[in-house]
Design an enzyme around this catalytic site. Structure first.
Site, PDB file in Angstrom:
ATOM      1  CG  ASP A  52      24.018  48.721  56.827  1.00  0.00           C
ATOM      2  OD1 ASP A  52      23.300  47.702  56.769  1.00  0.00           O
ATOM      3  OD2 ASP A  52      23.920  49.674  56.036  1.00  0.00           O
ATOM      4  CD  GLU A  73      22.326  49.265  53.000  1.00  0.00           C
ATOM      5  OE1 GLU A  73      21.735  48.413  53.640  1.00  0.00           O
ATOM      6  OE2 GLU A  73      23.037  48.983  52.012  1.00  0.00           O
TER       7      GLU A  73
HETATM    8  C1  5RP Z   1      21.148  45.779  51.895  1.00  0.00           C
HETATM    9  C2  5RP Z   1      22.481  45.414  52.407  1.00  0.00           C
HETATM   10  C3  5RP Z   1      22.551  44.419  53.508  1.00  0.00           C
HETATM   11  O1  5RP Z   1      23.182  44.988  54.599  1.00  0.00           O
HETATM   12  C4  5RP Z   1      23.298  43.223  53.002  1.00  0.00           C
HETATM   13  O2  5RP Z   1      22.635  42.709  51.844  1.00  0.00           O
HETATM   14  C5  5RP Z   1      23.416  42.108  54.055  1.00  0.00           C
HETATM   15  O3  5RP Z   1      22.150  41.597  54.336  1.00  0.00           O
HETATM   16  P1  5RP Z   1      21.940  40.350  55.304  1.00  0.00           P
HETATM   17  O4  5RP Z   1      22.310  40.785  56.681  1.00  0.00           O
HETATM   18  O5  5RP Z   1      20.475  40.009  55.155  1.00  0.00           O
HETATM   19  O6  5RP Z   1      22.809  39.231  54.807  1.00  0.00           O
HETATM   20  O7  5RP Z   1      23.513  45.890  51.962  1.00  0.00           O
HETATM   21  O8  5RP Z   1      21.239  46.617  50.784  1.00  0.00           O
END
Ligand code: 5RP
Length: 231
Positions: free
Chosen positions: A80, A102
């Site tokens: 993630d 998540e």
């Molecule tokens: C979504 C999240 C994402 O993992 C986080 O915002 C990072 O996103 P990105 O890779 O677009 O910067 O927690 O809820």
């Protein structure tokens, strides 16, 4: 930076794994790289667990087999993104309003691998990135009032290309919270916020992360490194 770190993350995946599929733009690149490895035959018998409507739709489009979170007792590896990562691997997540699922997926995972570009690495959480808090729709103002007693201010996240607030995958709203002095004790703040009636979950991920892959540009060349956890 996001692409190389997404590709590096896929090297940690083995055939037969149940994989947590994260959300956000970096996780989306990782899901696309995963699909390439599956369709080229390098990875076999992968089953994904989506962390959001976004990752579910993407996985379906790319023909990645999905299973429901409720039907698995354990996830081998969750990959993630994050909005902020501190030196002891405590995170702020939820920039895409997906942190409830998540966190459920991260909690069920034997290993949580976080993929970020170096702009996400911070010394102290919440100095600039607000903490997302998912709240029941009719409780948002009451929760905001309670949170304001904690030396912080919060705003209701508004939607783009839709009048009114962001509505989460669960049908709730998001408060974005900035503490006046940042978050010094994530464990305590995570518990205190989740204790407020009307709060479903906040975006602090405490003691869940096993490894972080960071993408950065060095001498005009994109590289990936894996910092050691401090503390
Ligand atoms: C979504 C999240 C994402 O993992 C986080 O915002 C990072 O996103 P990105 O890779 O677009 O910067 O927690 O809820």
């Amino acid at each position: 930076m996001k692409q190389i770190v997404a590709d590096a993350a896929i090297k940690e995946v083995r055939s037969d794994m149940i994989l947590g599929l994260g959300s956000g733009s970096t996780a989306a690149l990782m899901i696309k790289s995963l699909a390439n490895e599956i369709h080229s035959g390098k990875l076999k018998n992968i089953r994904g667990v989506a962390t959001s409507f976004q990752s579910e739709v993407l996985a379906l489009d790319l023909d990645i087999p999905l299973i429901d979170l409720a039907s698995v007792s354990q996830i081998d590896l969750a990959i993630d993104g994050a909005d902020e990562v501190d030196p002891s691997f405590q995170l702020i997540k939820g920039g895409g309003a997906c942190h409830v699922r998540e966190k459920l997926v991260a909690f069920k995972a034997k290993k949580l691998l976080i993929v970020v570009d170096e702009t996400k690495m911070v010394q102290n959480l919440n100095k600039s990135f607000p903490l997302p808090v998912e709240v029941l729709p009719n409780a948002w103002n009451q929760v905001r009032e309670e949170i304001s007693k904690m030396n912080s201010s919060s705003t209701l996240r508004m939607a783009a290309k839709k009048a009114g607030p962001v509505v989460t995958d669960q049908g709730n709203l998001i408060l974005d919270v900035l503490f006046n002095e940042g978050i010094k004790n994530p464990k305590d703040i995570e518990m205190r916020i989740n204790n407020i009636p009307g709060v479903l979950e906040n975006g602090l991920f405490v003691d869940l992360t096993d490894k972080v892959l960071v993408g950065k540009i060095e001498n005009n060349i994109p590289i990936v490194y894996s910092p050691s956890k401090i503390g």
